[in-house]
Design a protein around this motif. Structure first.
Motif, PDB file in Angstrom:
ATOM      1  N   UNK A  57      23.666   4.009  -8.901  1.00 35.15           N
ATOM      2  CA  UNK A  57      23.828   4.535  -7.558  1.00 35.15           C
ATOM      3  C   UNK A  57      25.047   3.907  -6.908  1.00 35.15           C
ATOM      4  N   UNK A  58      25.857   4.706  -6.272  1.00 37.56           N
ATOM      5  CA  UNK A  58      26.961   4.196  -5.474  1.00 37.56           C
ATOM      6  C   UNK A  58      26.409   3.662  -4.161  1.00 37.56           C
ATOM      7  N   UNK A  59      27.284   3.027  -3.370  1.00 40.65           N
ATOM      8  CA  UNK A  59      26.862   2.517  -2.074  1.00 40.65           C
ATOM      9  C   UNK A  59      26.366   3.646  -1.188  1.00 40.65           C
ATOM     10  N   UNK A  60      27.029   4.787  -1.221  1.00 39.18           N
ATOM     11  CA  UNK A  60      26.600   5.940  -0.417  1.00 39.18           C
ATOM     12  C   UNK A  60      25.232   6.434  -0.870  1.00 39.18           C
ATOM     13  N   UNK A  61      25.020   6.449  -2.180  1.00 38.70           N
ATOM     14  CA  UNK A  61      23.714   6.866  -2.698  1.00 38.70           C
ATOM     15  C   UNK A  61      22.622   5.907  -2.242  1.00 38.70           C
ATOM     16  N   UNK A  62      22.924   4.608  -2.282  1.00 33.77           N
ATOM     17  CA  UNK A  62      21.943   3.616  -1.867  1.00 33.77           C
ATOM     18  C   UNK A  62      21.575   3.804  -0.411  1.00 33.77           C
ATOM     19  N   UNK A  63      22.565   4.082   0.421  1.00 37.58           N
ATOM     20  CA  UNK A  63      22.300   4.313   1.839  1.00 37.58           C
ATOM     21  C   UNK A  63      21.419   5.538   2.032  1.00 37.58           C
ATOM     22  N   UNK A  64      21.714   6.607   1.305  1.00 35.82           N
ATOM     23  CA  UNK A  64      20.898   7.828   1.432  1.00 35.82           C
ATOM     24  C   UNK A  64      19.461   7.576   0.995  1.00 35.82           C
ATOM     25  N   UNK A  65      19.276   6.800  -0.059  1.00 37.02           N
ATOM     26  CA  UNK A  65      17.928   6.486  -0.517  1.00 37.02           C
ATOM     27  C   UNK A  65      17.170   5.664   0.521  1.00 37.02           C
ATOM     28  N   UNK A  71      14.864  -4.641   9.425  1.00 39.47           N
ATOM     29  CA  UNK A  71      16.314  -4.509   9.564  1.00 39.47           C
ATOM     30  C   UNK A  71      17.060  -4.704   8.250  1.00 39.47           C
ATOM     31  N   UNK A  72      16.357  -4.752   7.153  1.00 41.34           N
ATOM     32  CA  UNK A  72      17.037  -4.887   5.861  1.00 41.34           C
ATOM     33  C   UNK A  72      18.084  -3.794   5.682  1.00 41.34           C
ATOM     34  N   UNK A  73      17.735  -2.576   6.060  1.00 41.54           N
ATOM     35  CA  UNK A  73      18.677  -1.464   5.901  1.00 41.54           C
ATOM     36  C   UNK A  73      19.974  -1.723   6.644  1.00 41.54           C
ATOM     37  N   UNK A  74      19.878  -2.291   7.849  1.00 43.56           N
ATOM     38  CA  UNK A  74      21.066  -2.524   8.660  1.00 43.56           C
ATOM     39  C   UNK A  74      21.894  -3.693   8.140  1.00 43.56           C
ATOM     40  N   UNK A  75      21.266  -4.655   7.474  1.00 40.79           N
ATOM     41  CA  UNK A  75      22.015  -5.755   6.873  1.00 40.79           C
ATOM     42  C   UNK A  75      22.759  -5.268   5.636  1.00 40.79           C
ATOM     43  N   UNK A  98      23.003   0.074  11.921  1.00 46.86           N
ATOM     44  CA  UNK A  98      22.496  -0.841  12.937  1.00 46.86           C
ATOM     45  C   UNK A  98      22.176  -0.149  14.260  1.00 46.86           C
ATOM     46  N   UNK A  99      22.818   0.975  14.538  1.00 48.81           N
ATOM     47  CA  UNK A  99      22.668   1.616  15.843  1.00 48.81           C
ATOM     48  C   UNK A  99      21.241   1.925  16.232  1.00 48.81           C
ATOM     49  N   UNK A 100      20.398   2.286  15.266  1.00 43.80           N
ATOM     50  CA  UNK A 100      19.017   2.658  15.585  1.00 43.80           C
ATOM     51  C   UNK A 100      18.168   1.465  16.009  1.00 43.80           C
ATOM     52  N   UNK A 101      18.685   0.253  15.798  1.00 40.51           N
ATOM     53  CA  UNK A 101      17.960  -0.958  16.195  1.00 40.51           C
ATOM     54  C   UNK A 101      18.480  -1.551  17.510  1.00 40.51           C
ATOM     55  N   UNK A 102      19.618  -1.103  17.973  1.00 40.35           N
ATOM     56  CA  UNK A 102      20.275  -1.731  19.116  1.00 40.35           C
ATOM     57  C   UNK A 102      19.745  -1.150  20.429  1.00 40.35           C
TER      58      UNK A 102
END
Length: 356
Positions: A9-17, A110-114, A120-124
């Protein structure tokens, strides 16, 4: 220790997952039956009515202080969601309500945002809740997968949090297809993190409960507060069962639908072992009377999670109305036993355990 690699998985794929997993969790919690087959145990307790309370209802005080900030009521929005587009509106509504009503607020993991800072926006939500305690949140097991004090501080700083909560979710990780299951040596890492962090560190379960033995070890390690998060509400093995396409995994997860320590049992035994501990009670609380029972059992705050979610998705107005109802139920319960303050509620002898 390094983060486990995401193969193929690329970084973009990881984010989508990641976003897909968060979205599935939200959809399942909103639309499926994922309650534990256990009850909270709070139904085994009843308040003994005081027909002559000798107090003025208008003068009942529910204010308290948590993490150095004032609260109007001893309620917490338990950690729920974040890390995807739809979570921003939900968290904003929760933050607006918590600010107006004077509750504490926990954000979702917040693991996803790290791992993906663009999420991060959805946590701010500090801009919507400038005055209340906000709790950052990470899975404790991530301390075994490359997350250290620096990552934890990023989570706190990026949302202006007053404290960090580490959640314990061992069984969820077992049944989650992407789960991280190496919990070996985690207490030592929690102890080291507590010593390094400039803000309080708390620990919570996600719905299977923290008993007296575990709470004792955590508090000895330097944890500032414990959210027992007992059984009786959402079962995350049931949530992960519904995400899974593996028939063996689904069948195995189903076997844990009645697993855990009920919320009332967690509170009672932890309070007996550690009477001075700062405790939060969450896990299946149905309303303000349940919250009053938890406070009488020794909790400092009562946490509400999925019971708020539907209203948080609906509108800010619906959520504010629900919060007002929960607060009114708490005050009415206090009036019904003649307790004019939270101190009197915590010290009441009018909570009776019903014999089976």
């Amino acid at each position: 220790m390094q983060e486990l690699p995401r193969k193929d998985h690329s970084e973009a794929d990881a984010k989508r997952l990641t976003e897909r997993r968060k979205s599935q969790h939200l959809d399942i919690c909103l639309n499926e039956r994922v309650e534990s087959r256990l009850t909270t145990g709070l139904e085994r307790y009843r308040f003994r009515h005081q027909a002559l309370p000798e107090i003025d209802y208008a003068e009942i005080r529910t204010d308290t202080v948590f993490l150095g900030r004032k609260l109007k009521v001893p309620f917490l929005v338990s950690s729920m969601t974040g890390g995807m587009g739809a979570a921003l509106d939900i968290n904003r509504n929760l933050a607006v309500m918590a600010q107006q009503r004077g509750w504490a607020l926990g954000v979702g993991s917040m693991r996803a945002a790290i791992e993906h800072p663009e999420l991060i926006g959805s946590f701010q939500v500090r801009a919507y809740a400038p005055d209340i305690p906000i709790l950052a949140n990470l899975g404790a097991v991530q301390l075994n997968y490359g997350f250290g004090a620096e990552a934890c501080m990023r989570a706190i700083e990026r949302i202006g949090a007053d404290a960090l909560v580490l959640h314990l979710n061992s069984l969820q990780e077992v049944f989650q297809p992407e789960g991280n299951t190496n919990f070996r040596g985690l207490l030592k890492r929690i102890r080291e993190l507590c010593a390094r962090m400039p803000v309080p560190v708390g620990v919570k379960e996600v719905g299977w409960g923290i008993g007296a033995d575990t709470a004792d070890r955590l508090l000895e390690a330097g944890v500032a507060f414990v959210d027992v998060a007992g059984a009786g509400g959402t079962s995350w093995s049931q949530v992960e069962k519904l995400r899974s396409s593996d028939p063996v995994g689904r069948a195995a997860a189903e076997a844990f639908a009645d697993w855990g320590i009920p919320t009332a049992d967690c509170l009672r035994e932890v309070k007996e072992r550690r009477p001075d501990a700062v405790l939060i009670a969450s896990g299946g609380l149905a309303g303000g009377v349940d919250a009053a029972k938890c406070l009488a059992l020794g909790a400092h705050l009562a946490g509400f999670g999925r019971s708020l979610l539907r209203s948080a998705v609906t509108s800010e107005e619906a959520l504010l109305a629900l919060a007002e109802r929960l607060e009114r139920e708490l005050r009415a319960a206090m009036f019904g036993i003649g307790s004019a303050s939270l101190g009197e509620l915590r010290g009441t002898d009018r909570l009776i355990r019903i014999q089976a």
